[in-house]
Design a protein around this motif. Structure first.
Motif, PDB file in Angstrom:
ATOM      1  N   ASP A  15      43.611  51.436  40.051  1.00 57.66           N
ATOM      2  CA  ASP A  15      43.766  50.669  38.807  1.00 57.66           C
ATOM      3  C   ASP A  15      43.183  49.260  38.934  1.00 57.66           C
ATOM      4  O   ASP A  15      43.763  48.291  38.459  1.00 57.66           O
ATOM      5  CB  ASP A  15      45.258  50.556  38.406  1.00 57.66           C
ATOM      6  CG  ASP A  15      45.842  51.926  38.121  1.00 57.66           C
ATOM      7  OD1 ASP A  15      45.088  52.814  37.686  1.00 57.66           O
ATOM      8  OD2 ASP A  15      47.052  52.107  38.347  1.00 57.66           O
ATOM      9  N   LYS A  17      41.145  46.346  37.948  1.00 51.85           N
ATOM     10  CA  LYS A  17      40.539  45.831  36.714  1.00 51.85           C
ATOM     11  C   LYS A  17      40.220  44.362  36.924  1.00 51.85           C
ATOM     12  O   LYS A  17      41.125  43.541  37.100  1.00 51.85           O
ATOM     13  CB  LYS A  17      41.513  45.985  35.539  1.00 51.85           C
ATOM     14  CG  LYS A  17      41.788  47.426  35.161  1.00 51.85           C
ATOM     15  CD  LYS A  17      42.724  47.500  33.948  1.00 51.85           C
ATOM     16  CE  LYS A  17      43.277  48.884  33.719  1.00 51.85           C
ATOM     17  NZ  LYS A  17      44.195  49.343  34.793  1.00 51.85           N
ATOM     18  N   SER A  19      38.280  40.787  35.623  1.00 50.66           N
ATOM     19  CA  SER A  19      37.729  40.049  34.489  1.00 50.66           C
ATOM     20  C   SER A  19      36.851  38.940  35.076  1.00 50.66           C
ATOM     21  O   SER A  19      36.376  39.050  36.202  1.00 50.66           O
ATOM     22  CB  SER A  19      38.856  39.486  33.625  1.00 50.66           C
ATOM     23  OG  SER A  19      39.566  38.514  34.362  1.00 50.66           O
ATOM     24  N   TYR A  25      45.470  45.110  40.341  1.00 49.74           N
ATOM     25  CA  TYR A  25      45.314  46.364  41.080  1.00 49.74           C
ATOM     26  C   TYR A  25      46.679  46.847  41.524  1.00 49.74           C
ATOM     27  O   TYR A  25      47.672  46.110  41.482  1.00 49.74           O
ATOM     28  CB  TYR A  25      44.386  46.188  42.291  1.00 49.74           C
ATOM     29  CG  TYR A  25      44.828  45.092  43.225  1.00 49.74           C
ATOM     30  CD1 TYR A  25      45.733  45.340  44.253  1.00 49.74           C
ATOM     31  CD2 TYR A  25      44.369  43.794  43.065  1.00 49.74           C
ATOM     32  CE1 TYR A  25      46.168  44.333  45.082  1.00 49.74           C
ATOM     33  CE2 TYR A  25      44.797  42.771  43.893  1.00 49.74           C
ATOM     34  CZ  TYR A  25      45.688  43.051  44.901  1.00 49.74           C
ATOM     35  OH  TYR A  25      46.118  42.047  45.735  1.00 49.74           O
ATOM     36  N   ASN A  89      50.236  46.678  39.714  1.00 53.23           N
ATOM     37  CA  ASN A  89      49.687  45.611  38.865  1.00 53.23           C
ATOM     38  C   ASN A  89      49.809  44.224  39.489  1.00 53.23           C
ATOM     39  O   ASN A  89      50.272  43.280  38.857  1.00 53.23           O
ATOM     40  CB  ASN A  89      50.346  45.631  37.484  1.00 53.23           C
ATOM     41  CG  ASN A  89      50.063  46.933  36.770  1.00 53.23           C
ATOM     42  OD1 ASN A  89      48.955  47.461  36.850  1.00 53.23           O
ATOM     43  ND2 ASN A  89      51.060  47.479  36.103  1.00 53.23           N
TER      44      ASN A  89
END
Length: 134
Positions: A15, A17, A19, A25, A89
């Motif tokens: 996971d 991600k 930006s 993660y 996360n």
């Protein structure tokens, strides 16, 4: 010898991600009992090293400088960062944009100066580049 430590701990980093300046993660260890550390580090710094131990030395050297500035020791600082079980996360901010990084996860022996106790699991990612204004 502690019989519970015989199996090599492995990690799945998922996971991911990224930006412009941050990443989230999830890290899932193969054992819920394993103590581990997770770092985000610039890819070029990681890729200068061939061996996991060298990467850990580099990370710990950076962390020790930070810990010293904060008036604590490397071991005391790492003790606050040790994780157990699935970490979902995790967010890391203040990254440089348009830069390659790795998320690094590895088991540690907290009773033994946080010595590395598994192979390092690495997942490479890049932060986004700012949109070019037309």
């Amino acid at each position: 010898e502690d019989p519970t430590q015989t199996e090599e701990v492995t990690f799945v980093i998922s996971d991911l991600k990224a930006s412009l300046t941050d990443v989230t993660y999830t890290v899932t260890p193969s054992s819920d009992e394993a103590e581990y550390l997770v770092f985000v580090c610039e890819a070029n710094a990681v890729e200068m090293h061939d061996y996991d131990e060298e990467i850990v030395d580099m990370l710990y050297t950076e962390v020790e400088a930070y810990a010293t500035q904060s008036g604590t020791t490397l071991n005391d600082y790492l003790a606050t960062k040790v994780k157990k079980g699935k970490s979902e996360n995790i967010k890391v901010t203040n990254l440089a944009y348009g830069t390659n990084y790795y998320v690094l996860a590895f088991a540690v022996d907290s009773a033994n100066n946080f010595e590395i106790a598994s192979a390092i699991e690495m997942e490479r990612f890049a932060t986004e580049k700012p949109a070019q204004s037309a």
